[in-house]
Enzyme design. Structure first.
Site, PDB file in Angstrom:
ATOM      1  CB  SER A  65      -0.960   0.033   1.272  1.00 54.87           C
ATOM      2  OG  SER A  65      -1.511  -1.384   1.366  1.00 54.87           O
TER       3      SER A  65
HETATM    4  N1  SAH Z   1      -1.017  -4.309   4.016  1.00 55.95           N
HETATM    5  C1  SAH Z   1      -0.145  -4.907   2.708  1.00 55.95           C
HETATM    6  C2  SAH Z   1      -1.060  -4.568   1.488  1.00 55.95           C
HETATM    7  C3  SAH Z   1      -2.177  -5.529   1.178  1.00 55.95           C
HETATM    8  S1  SAH Z   1      -3.122  -5.671  -0.297  1.00 55.95           S
HETATM    9  C4  SAH Z   1       1.125  -4.368   2.809  1.00 55.95           C
HETATM   10  O1  SAH Z   1       1.473  -3.630   3.503  1.00 55.95           O
HETATM   11  O2  SAH Z   1       1.881  -4.692   1.866  1.00 55.95           O
HETATM   12  C5  SAH Z   1      -4.256  -6.605   0.161  1.00 55.95           C
HETATM   13  C6  SAH Z   1      -3.978  -7.952   0.314  1.00 55.95           C
HETATM   14  O3  SAH Z   1      -5.406  -8.650   0.714  1.00 55.95           O
HETATM   15  C7  SAH Z   1      -3.639  -8.776  -1.036  1.00 55.95           C
HETATM   16  O4  SAH Z   1      -2.441  -9.367  -0.748  1.00 55.95           O
HETATM   17  C8  SAH Z   1      -4.806  -9.863  -1.120  1.00 55.95           C
HETATM   18  O5  SAH Z   1      -4.615 -11.117  -1.528  1.00 55.95           O
HETATM   19  C9  SAH Z   1      -5.337  -9.875   0.483  1.00 55.95           C
HETATM   20  N2  SAH Z   1      -6.798 -10.495   0.470  1.00 55.95           N
HETATM   21  C10 SAH Z   1      -8.074 -10.420  -0.289  1.00 55.95           C
HETATM   22  N3  SAH Z   1      -8.978 -10.880   0.227  1.00 55.95           N
HETATM   23  C11 SAH Z   1      -8.411 -11.623   1.375  1.00 55.95           C
HETATM   24  C12 SAH Z   1      -9.011 -12.189   2.467  1.00 55.95           C
HETATM   25  N4  SAH Z   1     -10.565 -12.712   2.610  1.00 55.95           N
HETATM   26  N5  SAH Z   1      -8.365 -12.774   3.405  1.00 55.95           N
HETATM   27  C13 SAH Z   1      -7.212 -12.473   3.642  1.00 55.95           C
HETATM   28  N6  SAH Z   1      -6.224 -11.742   2.552  1.00 55.95           N
HETATM   29  C14 SAH Z   1      -7.105 -11.167   1.669  1.00 55.95           C
END
Ligand code: SAH
Length: 219
Positions: A65
């Site tokens: 992010s």
């Molecule tokens: N916080 C992270 C960014 C995450 S992007 C960072 O600092 O890098 C969002 C993530 O949520 C993605 O990797 C995606 O695969 C995951 N995601 C989507 N749906 C989800 C769910 N139901 N449970 C867990 N993870 C999920």
């Protein structure tokens, strides 16, 4: 100058930028951004952009992010030393490591990622930081993670169609949920505070665009 020193300077510049823009307000969050090396959470081809205020693609459509968004969400979550936090969407593991610094050795971060390949990427990144208070697991975080509940805070890093009532059950009284809620295209960043066993209060904080939450209660 060696690259470690260069990255340290870039981190300091990023912190100054995030403070000047009002994204970072507390010294704990500034300190976390100073100490977690974001360049170690991006793929090699994006190393040059690691300290720019942009979201960067990682693997399997996951992203790390945007720093200003991460800072905004952390300020709204208001994690404290000793807290136990649930993060939904581990992604690169960057935010998990920031949270790990903020809650300290007596705190705990539980982070859940739905994509096993992305989880592997995150676990490697987290290991490299030697963060021992993080439990990273593969699973569907759209239903939370009841096994380790209750939490002091829950943070969604993927866009949710709604925050279901069952998530409040996994939260301590006075705990907060920070989540982008809306459509798959745009979302409002919401803070939901559990004010008593049966009540909660909700506030909105601007429009964002996150990757969609998948799973049972996702899109
Ligand atoms: N916080 C992270 C960014 C995450 S992007 C960072 O600092 O890098 C969002 C993530 O949520 C993605 O990797 C995606 O695969 C995951 N995601 C989507 N749906 C989800 C769910 N139901 N449970 C867990 N993870 C999920």
């Amino acid at each position: 100058m060696d690259s470690a020193e260069t990255y340290k300077q870039k981190r300091e510049q990023l912190v100054k930028y995030l403070e000047a823009g009002g994204f970072i307000r507390s010294k704990e969050i500034a300190e976390a951004f100073r100490s977690v090396p974001r360049h170690m959470f991006v793929l090699e081809e994006y190393l040059d952009m690691a300290y720019d205020d942009i979201a960067i693609p990682t693997i399997n459509k996951s992203t790390i992010s945007q720093p200003s968004t991460v800072a905004t969400m952390l300020e709204l979550l208001h994690p404290m030393k000793g807290n136990k936090i649930l993060e939904i969407g581990t992604g690169s593991g960057f935010q998990s490591c920031l949270l790990s610094k903020i809650v300290g050795d007596n705190g705990r971060i539980v982070t859940i990622e739905i994509d096993p390949v992305v989880d592997k990427f995150a676990v490697d990144n987290i290991r490299a930081q030697r963060s021992n208070n993080i439990r990273a697991l593969v699973g569907d975080g759209s239903i939370g993670f009841i096994d380790e509940a209750p939490y002091d805070g829950i943070i969604y890093t993927a866009a949710a169609p709604e925050v279901p009532k069952q998530m409040l059950v996994q939260l301590k009284t006075n705990g907060r949920i920070v989540a982008p809620v809306g459509t798959q295209v745009t979302q409002t960043l919401k803070v939901i505070e559990k004010t008593s066993e049966t009540r909660s209060r909700e506030k909105d904080f601007g429009i964002f665009a996150f990757v969609p939450l998948r799973g049972q209660l996702g899109f």
